[in-house]
Design a protein around this motif. Structure first.
Motif, short mmCIF file in Angstrom:
data_model
loop_
_atom_site.label_atom_id
_atom_site.label_comp_id
_atom_site.label_asym_id
_atom_site.label_seq_id
_atom_site.Cartn_x
_atom_site.Cartn_y
_atom_site.Cartn_z
N LYS A 141 1.04 -1.25 -0.19
CA LYS A 141 -0.32 -0.45 -0.31
C LYS A 141 0.96 1.10 0.29
N LEU A 142 1.79 1.04 1.47
CA LEU A 142 3.33 2.07 0.73
C LEU A 142 3.45 2.42 -0.52
N THR A 143 4.07 1.13 -1.00
CA THR A 143 5.04 2.18 -2.81
C THR A 143 3.03 2.24 -3.48
N ALA A 144 2.24 1.71 -3.61
CA ALA A 144 0.74 2.01 -4.29
C ALA A 144 0.75 3.45 -3.90
N ASN A 145 0.64 4.21 -3.10
CA ASN A 145 0.58 5.61 -2.17
C ASN A 145 1.90 6.40 -3.28
N LEU A 146 2.87 5.64 -2.74
CA LEU A 146 4.09 6.78 -3.99
C LEU A 146 4.65 6.82 -4.86
N THR A 147 3.58 5.65 -5.69
CA THR A 147 3.59 5.80 -7.03
C THR A 147 2.72 6.99 -7.66
N GLU A 148 1.42 7.02 -7.15
CA GLU A 148 0.67 8.01 -7.39
C GLU A 148 0.68 8.95 -7.12
#
Length: 253
Positions: free
Chosen positions: A242-249
Motif C-alpha cells: 500500500k505504501l508503494t502504491a501510494n508513492l506511485t500515485e
C-alpha cells in the motif's frame, strides 16, 4: 582469521561491496557472475580476487568455477549465493517461461552452487553456506511474485540443509538486506531516499559474514525490521504494498 570465500553475483551492487570489503580485510574471494567488468577493475587492486564469467543456469559452468577456485585457494570456507533476477509485472502479465527463468537463476542457481561446494566442505567437515534472501520472501509484495517466491523457497532450502548437514559441521544461513539502491531494484516505484546505499549494506553484511545466527542483517535496525516481517508477514506485506502504491500515485501527480 582470513577465509576463502566464493560469491555469486558480485560484479555490482551489494555483492560487489561485500566482496570489496572482504578483500580489504584480507580474505581470498572468488566471484561467479555473468558480467565481470567491475571485477576486472577491482582485480587491479587485490591479487587475492579471482573471478569467472558464469551463467548460474549452467551447472557445468558453476562446477568448473568452483573446482578451479578450490585449486587456487585449496579450500572454500564460505559460499554465498547473492545473484538474483527480478521482474516487475503482475502474475497476469507474467508467463510461465519468466517464472522458470527467475527460479533457474535465484533458486536453482543456489542449488547448483551448493551441489558444487558441499563435497569439498563435507570432506573437511567444515563450511558455511549463505543465501541472500529478502523481506518480500516472507511477506509477499505486489508485482514481483516470481522473485518473491524464489526467496521464500531459498529460506526453506536453507532450513532443510541446515538440518541435513549439521553432522558435517556445515552451517546454512540467510542474509536479509533492505531495499537497496541497486540496478535490479531500480524499476520499483520507490524514491531513492527510501533505499539503502549498496556500499553500506554490502560492507555491513561482510562484517557479519561469520555470524552464527541463521538470519544475518547488516545493521540492528534492519534486524528489527526483518523480525517484524517474520512476526506479521501478511500485515507487513499489505502495508508495504500500500505504501508503494501510494508513492506511485504521488509521483504520477
Amino acid at each position: 582469521m582470513a577465509n576463502n570465500i566464493i560469491i555469486t553475483g558480485a560484479n555490482q551492487g551489494i555483492g560487489y561491496y561485500m566482496a570489496e570489503k572482504l578483500l580489504a580485510e584480507g580474505n581470498k574471494v572468488s566471484v561467479l557472475d555473468i558480467e565481470t567488468d567491475n571485477l576486472a577493475t577491482l582485480k587491479t587492486k587485490y591479487d587475492s580476487l579471482i573471478f569467472y564469467q558464469v551463467d548460474l543456469r549452467n551447472y557445468d559452468e558453476v562446477k568448473r568455477a568452483v573446482d578451479e577456485t578450490v585449486a587456487a585457494f585449496d579450500t572454500i570456507d564460505i559460499a554465498v549465493h547473492n545473484a538474483c533476477k527480478c521482474t516487475f509485472e503482475s502474475e497476469k502479465e507474467t508467463d510461465l517461461d519468466t517464472y522458470n527463468d527467475v527460479f533457474d537463476v535465484n533458486y536453482f542457481g543456489a542449488l547448483r552452487l551448493v551441489k558444487s561446494v558441499i563435497p569439498y566442505m563435507s570432506a573437511r567437515q567444515k563450511g558455511r553456506v549463505i543465501f541472500t534472501s529478502s523481506g518480500v520472501g516472507v511477506t509477499g509484495f505486489m508485482n514481483i511474485s516470481p522473485y518473491s517466491s524464489t526467496k521464500g523457497a531459498l529460506e526453506a532450502l536453507a532450513k532443510c540443509l541446515r538440518i541435513e548437514y549439521a553432522k558435517d559441521n556445515i552451517t546454512f544461513h540467510i542474509m536479509h538486506p533492505p531495499l537497496t539502491r541497486t540496478e535490479s531494484a531500480s524499476p520499483l516505484p520507490v524514491p531513492d531516499e527510501f533505499k539503502a546505499l549498496p556500499d553500506k549494506v554490502g560492507y555491513g553484511l561482510a562484517k557479519h559474514i561469520n555470524s552464527k545466527r541463521f538470519i544475518i542483517c547488516h545493521s540492528l535496525n534492519q534486524k528489527m525490521q526483518t523480525f517484524g516481517c517474520y512476526l506479521f508477514p501478511t500485515k507487513m506485506g499489505d502495508l508495504l504494498s500500500k505504501l508503494t502504491a501510494n508513492l506511485t500515485e504521488t509521483n504520477d501527480l
